[in-house]
Write a protein that holds these residues in place. Structure first.
Motif, mmCIF file in Angstrom:
data_model
loop_
_atom_site.group_PDB
_atom_site.id
_atom_site.type_symbol
_atom_site.label_atom_id
_atom_site.label_comp_id
_atom_site.label_asym_id
_atom_site.label_seq_id
_atom_site.Cartn_x
_atom_site.Cartn_y
_atom_site.Cartn_z
ATOM 1 N N PHE A 161 0.876 -1.229 0.266
ATOM 2 C CA PHE A 161 0.142 -0.212 -0.109
ATOM 3 C C PHE A 161 0.957 0.965 -0.167
ATOM 4 O O PHE A 161 0.468 2.228 -0.579
ATOM 5 N N ALA A 170 -2.830 4.972 -4.964
ATOM 6 C CA ALA A 170 -3.952 4.185 -3.996
ATOM 7 C C ALA A 170 -5.103 5.439 -4.145
ATOM 8 O O ALA A 170 -5.264 6.353 -3.798
ATOM 9 N N HIS A 174 -7.441 1.704 0.206
ATOM 10 C CA HIS A 174 -5.893 1.363 0.200
ATOM 11 C C HIS A 174 -5.173 2.033 0.727
ATOM 12 O O HIS A 174 -4.663 1.219 1.634
ATOM 13 N N HIS A 178 -4.097 -0.095 4.250
ATOM 14 C CA HIS A 178 -3.003 0.595 5.504
ATOM 15 C C HIS A 178 -3.134 0.908 6.127
ATOM 16 O O HIS A 178 -1.943 0.298 6.561
#
Length: 363
Positions: A161, A170, A174, A178
């Protein structure tokens, strides 16, 4: 890591400790009055290993594993001396099994496994109890293996990520995932750096239309577990969550408890600092010692209203010659620290903020 000890019977042996079993059962069913029952049981704790074991088991049933750990450590030593150091004493085995449960619930899984290994060496007593210890050891071994797998997985996820973020690819989901991996790493290792990195990602998601509230709940949750670098950010996040989702389970978890539960929480914090500092100094395993030190530092930041946490963490780092880390731990506290503590800390080269000192009132 899912803690298998949450399902383990306490006390381990109702045959060896029927009174302990009765006390644990009552407290489990009457959590709101646990502090009253604990005060009664504590009065007899010094009468011998059986009485101390009853108090320790009651503490475990009340959800106070560090305080129970401290009592079980004494109970095991006393019972071992009374048995003449015999390895095959069933009572010592039963106490050691409960000691392992306390260790596991404190997050000390590796230590718990060692204690179960010691307990299983005793073959005296009921065969089903020996088999139960063996089963618990296998469950804990599997859990520790999964912990290592989880760590590897989250390290890979976090790296992936981070790479997407660096390339500008991202999306909001995402970034949320993360943050979850970073926080999971923090939980696994009491790692401040992972918590802080996760906090940064969550703050950046604060205004996201789809995932902003989820990120806010995670942010408030991590502040409860690990504190915050910025106390104003911590308060703003909590107030904002209260505004947008007043019934959040995270807010309820962080609500101020009633006086009895608060008293137990304060006692548990005091004992946690004692146990973690003792283990950081005494366990021969360097990784386990560092984990205890990390946990102690984390407690100091997460509990600025508990100056004993900052004091213990600061002294532990000073003993290792880590002056900067000791000062960082001390800076977490909101006090109050007594005059004697302040004098000692300053004599060791640390700076105590005026806000952390006891404020004397005019007569």
């Amino acid at each position: 890591m899912k803690d298998p000890s949450a399902a383990w019977r306490v006390p381990f042996s109702a045959r060896a400790f029927p009174a302990s079993a009765k006390a644990a059962r009552w407290i489990t069913q009457n959590q709101h009055d646990a502090w009253l029952a604990l005060r009664v049981v504590e009065q007899d704790a010094d009468k011998g290993p059986r009485h101390r074991h009853m108090y320790a088991v009651a503490l475990l049933a009340a959800g106070l594993p560090f305080t129970a750990w401290d009592e079980l450590w004494t109970a095991e030593n006393d019972a071992s001396r009374a048995s003449g150091g015999q390895r095959d004493d069933p009572m010592v085995r039963a106490i050691r099994a409960d000691f392992a449960t306390a260790s596991a619930r404190c997050g000390l899984g590796d230590l718990a496994l060692r204690q179960l290994t010691q307990a299983i060496q005793c073959r005296q007593g009921p065969e089903d109890e020996w088999a139960e210890i063996n089963r618990r050891g296998q469950e804990l071994t599997n859990a520790l293996h999964k912990r290592d797998q989880e760590r590897s997985l989250h390290l890979l996820r976090a790296a992936r990520f981070a790479e997407l973020t660096k390339r500008g690819e991202a999306g909001s989901l995402h970034r949320l995932e993360h943050a979850k991996s970073l926080l999971a790493l923090g939980d696994l290792d009491h790692a401040m750096a992972h918590y802080d990195a996760g906090e940064d990602v969550l703050v950046s998601l604060g205004d996201d239309e789809e995932y902003g509230v989820a990120a806010l709940e995670l942010l408030v949750g991590v502040h409860l577990r690990a504190g915050a670098r910025d106390r104003e950010l911590r308060e703003r996040a909590r107030k904002r969550l209260h505004r947008v989702r007043p019934n959040s389970a995270v807010l309820q978890k962080g609500a101020h408890p009633e006086d009895g539960r608060r008293m137990l929480h304060d006692m548990e914090m005091r004992k946690a600092t004692v146990v973690l500092r003792f283990l950081a100094d005494e366990v021969p395993d360097a990784a386990m010692s560092q984990a205890c030190l990390n946990h102690l530092f984390l407690l100091a930041r997460a509990n600025p209203d508990q100056p004993i946490c900052a004091m213990a963490a600061a002294l532990a780092h000073l003993d290792r010659g880590e002056h900067a880390k000791a000062q960082a731990a001390l800076d977490f506290t909101g006090g109050p620290l007594g005059d004697g503590d302040c004098t000692y800390l300053t004599s060791r080269g640390l700076t105590v903020a005026p806000s952390a000192r006891v404020r004397k009132t005019a007569r």
